[in-house]
Design a protein around this motif. Structure first.
Motif, PDB file in Angstrom:
ATOM      1  N   ALA A 409       1.014  -1.102  -0.056  1.00 50.38           N
ATOM      2  CA  ALA A 409       0.047  -0.013   0.074  1.00 50.38           C
ATOM      3  C   ALA A 409       1.071   1.257  -0.121  1.00 50.38           C
ATOM      4  O   ALA A 409       2.071   1.192   0.468  1.00 50.38           O
ATOM      5  N   TRP A 411       1.280   5.721   0.280  1.00 52.25           N
ATOM      6  CA  TRP A 411       0.658   6.926   0.436  1.00 52.25           C
ATOM      7  C   TRP A 411       1.753   8.074   0.195  1.00 52.25           C
ATOM      8  O   TRP A 411       2.974   7.706   0.235  1.00 52.25           O
ATOM      9  N   GLY A 436      -2.794   4.450  -3.706  1.00 49.43           N
ATOM     10  CA  GLY A 436      -3.393   2.850  -4.039  1.00 49.43           C
ATOM     11  C   GLY A 436      -2.554   1.753  -3.266  1.00 49.43           C
ATOM     12  O   GLY A 436      -1.677   1.791  -2.638  1.00 49.43           O
ATOM     13  N   HIS A 437      -2.991   0.381  -3.951  1.00 48.12           N
ATOM     14  CA  HIS A 437      -2.321  -0.677  -3.303  1.00 48.12           C
ATOM     15  C   HIS A 437      -2.017  -1.591  -4.575  1.00 48.12           C
ATOM     16  O   HIS A 437      -2.550  -1.576  -5.707  1.00 48.12           O
ATOM     17  N   GLU A 438      -1.095  -2.273  -4.366  1.00 50.16           N
ATOM     18  CA  GLU A 438      -0.535  -3.275  -5.408  1.00 50.16           C
ATOM     19  C   GLU A 438      -0.219  -4.634  -5.055  1.00 50.16           C
ATOM     20  O   GLU A 438       0.174  -5.120  -3.714  1.00 50.16           O
ATOM     21  N   PHE A 460      -2.110  -3.290  -9.972  1.00 51.47           N
ATOM     22  CA  PHE A 460      -2.164  -1.812  -9.304  1.00 51.47           C
ATOM     23  C   PHE A 460      -3.547  -1.380  -9.185  1.00 51.47           C
ATOM     24  O   PHE A 460      -4.043  -1.090 -10.332  1.00 51.47           O
ATOM     25  N   THR A 461      -4.177  -0.945  -8.012  1.00 52.73           N
ATOM     26  CA  THR A 461      -5.400  -0.574  -7.910  1.00 52.73           C
ATOM     27  C   THR A 461      -5.246   0.855  -7.208  1.00 52.73           C
ATOM     28  O   THR A 461      -4.680   1.286  -6.333  1.00 52.73           O
ATOM     29  N   PRO A 462      -5.732   1.976  -8.178  1.00 51.79           N
ATOM     30  CA  PRO A 462      -5.318   3.197  -7.803  1.00 51.79           C
ATOM     31  C   PRO A 462      -6.316   4.013  -6.550  1.00 51.79           C
ATOM     32  O   PRO A 462      -7.635   3.361  -6.341  1.00 51.79           O
ATOM     33  N   GLY A 463      -5.699   4.592  -5.802  1.00 50.81           N
ATOM     34  CA  GLY A 463      -6.390   5.453  -4.623  1.00 50.81           C
ATOM     35  C   GLY A 463      -6.835   6.623  -4.854  1.00 50.81           C
ATOM     36  O   GLY A 463      -7.059   7.156  -6.042  1.00 50.81           O
ATOM     37  N   GLU A 464      -7.516   7.404  -3.748  1.00 50.30           N
ATOM     38  CA  GLU A 464      -8.137   8.614  -4.149  1.00 50.30           C
ATOM     39  C   GLU A 464      -7.074   9.866  -4.884  1.00 50.30           C
ATOM     40  O   GLU A 464      -7.686  10.420  -5.760  1.00 50.30           O
ATOM     41  N   LYS A 467      -6.944   9.014  -8.864  1.00 50.25           N
ATOM     42  CA  LYS A 467      -8.600   9.080  -9.294  1.00 50.25           C
ATOM     43  C   LYS A 467      -8.954  10.674  -9.665  1.00 50.25           C
ATOM     44  O   LYS A 467      -9.472  10.886 -10.471  1.00 50.25           O
ATOM     45  N   PRO A 474      -7.451   0.479 -12.953  1.00 49.26           N
ATOM     46  CA  PRO A 474      -6.524  -0.331 -12.473  1.00 49.26           C
ATOM     47  C   PRO A 474      -5.389  -0.531 -13.541  1.00 49.26           C
ATOM     48  O   PRO A 474      -5.746  -0.608 -14.632  1.00 49.26           O
TER      49      PRO A 474
END
Length: 488
Positions: A409, A411, A436-438, A460-464, A467, A474
């Motif tokens: 994850a 930040w 995001g997290h991977e 990889f899934t993007p975070g705020e 976005k 992703p």
């Protein structure tokens, strides 16, 4: 394609004078270590000329690449009958082919088509030792190419017909005592230091970081202490021409190793200076990195640990004060007695970002020439403006098969600074800080000697933060590669 230049550029003049006053704290610390009593070593360990103090770190992908390269072999040990007595020559020939599939790569324009590049890399090494001692020399060539890509070729992917190492050295095996050598090396060199987070040659990448200059090594990693002194100009990779040293840049410093307590801890205090003199002055830098790395095993408990703490100061971006720091801590546990040899680890890495884009202080950590793959299989992150926890599992289910998988994850350390690898920034800080997290998994398999295959997938899934800046989908990264070693 143009023809490579005929001569190697010499980068051994106008050495920037090191301000050793800035190193007084590091020097005092090293002197304190050298004066420490050997009470933790048993009686046979007190003979530092014969005892092997080296303990390899168990932390994930932190062991520096071999010198000479790990794909090379001594000719007498290759199984070639006529060469069985030629123990003064090291040779190596290595070929790697990798197919990649990248979908929604965050470093590319939004909604770009999936990319399916094929990367080829061939390396050859020749090193002469012993027969002309104390004089030794080595040459290493690389040919890196890229095919079938939708995007402009970068120097991280292409570097055709290149000399990545060409150096001479003087080697005195017992100059500092029995089995405690002195090595003086000059020329073009590829190297990795400490845990590769600041100086690495980036083995996963298709091309290689290298430098031109000098390196003096006192002792070796099997001794209770050693010391590396270096002064280099980074080499600029030119995709189709002969690479050249960057005349406006210098990388210099000292890396020490203390292993007298290696059953419990190996300590590596180090200092690196990085100086950039550009004509316009806007990007001038004079950054000093002082650091301490330590790793070891916690007795026979199965636990291991690794830490690295770096503080940077100086000047950057022309007239800004540079004030930054970074750290990484990893704790692992290996399950004793299991045939799969599983190791589970937890890591937390942090690198400062610039807190205020409008002041005259730059707080973004400079990761220099470090290795990014351990941060992200997608190569989206480096050791700057990041706060990143990670959980990883490594195991060997069958002979010749190694698997590792991880959850990460990310930040922003400063929400007003940039996500540098992806080139996204909100100077107001209103887009949030969660990147995001991977998830990633990698399988390595050696079906026969001289051949290794590698298969990996990362999502990889993007975070705020991404976005809010238009990167909402992703990304998927898959690769398959085959490596062939001619002399294993």
């Amino acid at each position: 394609m143009t023809i490579k230049k005929a001569a190697l550029a010499v980068a051994c003049n106008d050495l920037f004078p090191i301000n050793f006053g800035r190193m007084s704290l590091l020097g005092a610390f090293m002197m304190g270590l050298s004066a420490a009593p050997p009470s933790l070593a048993d009686s046979k360990d007190n003979d530092s000329s014969t005892h092997n103090y080296f303990v390899e770190a168990r932390s994930y992908r932190t062991q520096p690449y071999g010198d000479p390269p790990t794909y090379s072999r001594n000719l007498s040990k290759t199984g070639i009958a006529p060469a069985k007595d030629i123990d003064w020559l090291d040779v190596g020939l290595d070929f790697r082919m990798r197919y990649e599939y990248r979908e929604n790569d965050f470093r590319r324009p939004a909604n770009a088509d999936p990319d399916e590049p094929i990367l080829l890399r061939t390396r050859a090494f020749l090193g002469v030792k012993n027969i002309l001692d104390p004089f030794r020399f080595a040459l290493e060539f690389e040919d890196a190419r890229l095919y079938n890509s939708n995007f402009v070729r970068a120097d991280s992917e292409v570097n055709e017909f290149e000399l990545i190492q060409g150096f001479a050295e003087l080697y005195f095996e017992n100059a500092l005592g029995s089995h405690r050598p002195l090595r003086v090396r000059a020329g073009r060199q590829a190297l990795e230091l400490v845990d590769k987070r600041l100086i690495a040659n980036n083995q996963f990448r298709n091309t290689t970081n290298n430098f031109e200059g000098f390196r003096v090594t006192l002792g070796q990693q099997t001794n209770d202490w050693d010391l590396d002194l270096l002064a280099y100009k980074p080499v600029q990779r030119l995709k189709y021409d002969f690479d050249e040293p960057i005349e406006q840049q210098w990388l210099y410093g000292a890396v020490a190793g203390w292993r007298r307590w290696s059953p419990f801890v190996t300590l590596q205090p180090y200092y690196l200076g990085y100086k950039v003199d550009n004509k316009n002055g806007a990007t001038d830098q004079n950054i000093h990195s002082t650091a301490l790395r330590g790793y070891g095993l916690i007795g026979n408990t199965g636990f291991d640990y690794d830490f690295d703490v770096v503080y940077q100061f100086g000047r950057s971006n022309g007239n800004q004060q540079h004030d930054a720091w970074a750290s990484v801590v990893e704790l692992g546990y290996t399950f004793a007695g299991s045939p799969w040899k599983p190791r589970i680890s937890a890591l937390y890495g942090y690198g400062t970002g610039d807190r205020n884009p409008n002041d005259k202080v730059n707080n973004r950590f400079n990761s220099l020439f470090g290795f990014n793959q351990p941060w992200s299989r997608n190569d989206y992150f480096s050791w700057d403006n990041v706060s990143a926890p990670k959980l990883r599992l490594e195991f060997t289910p069958y002979k010749g098969v190694r698997i590792d998988t991880a959850y990460n994850a990310y930040w922003l350390a400063s929400d007003r600074d940039s996500w540098r690898r992806v080139n996204l920034r909100d100077r107001t800080g209103r887009s949030g800080d969660f990147l995001g997290h991977e998830f990633d998994i990698r399988v390595r398999y050696r079906p026969i000697p001289r051949v290794e295959t590698e298969l990996s997938y990362a999502r990889f899934t993007p975070g705020e933060f991404p976005k809010n800046l238009g990167k909402a989908l992703p990304s998927n990264f898959f690769y398959f590669q085959v490596s062939l070693n001619a002399f294993e």
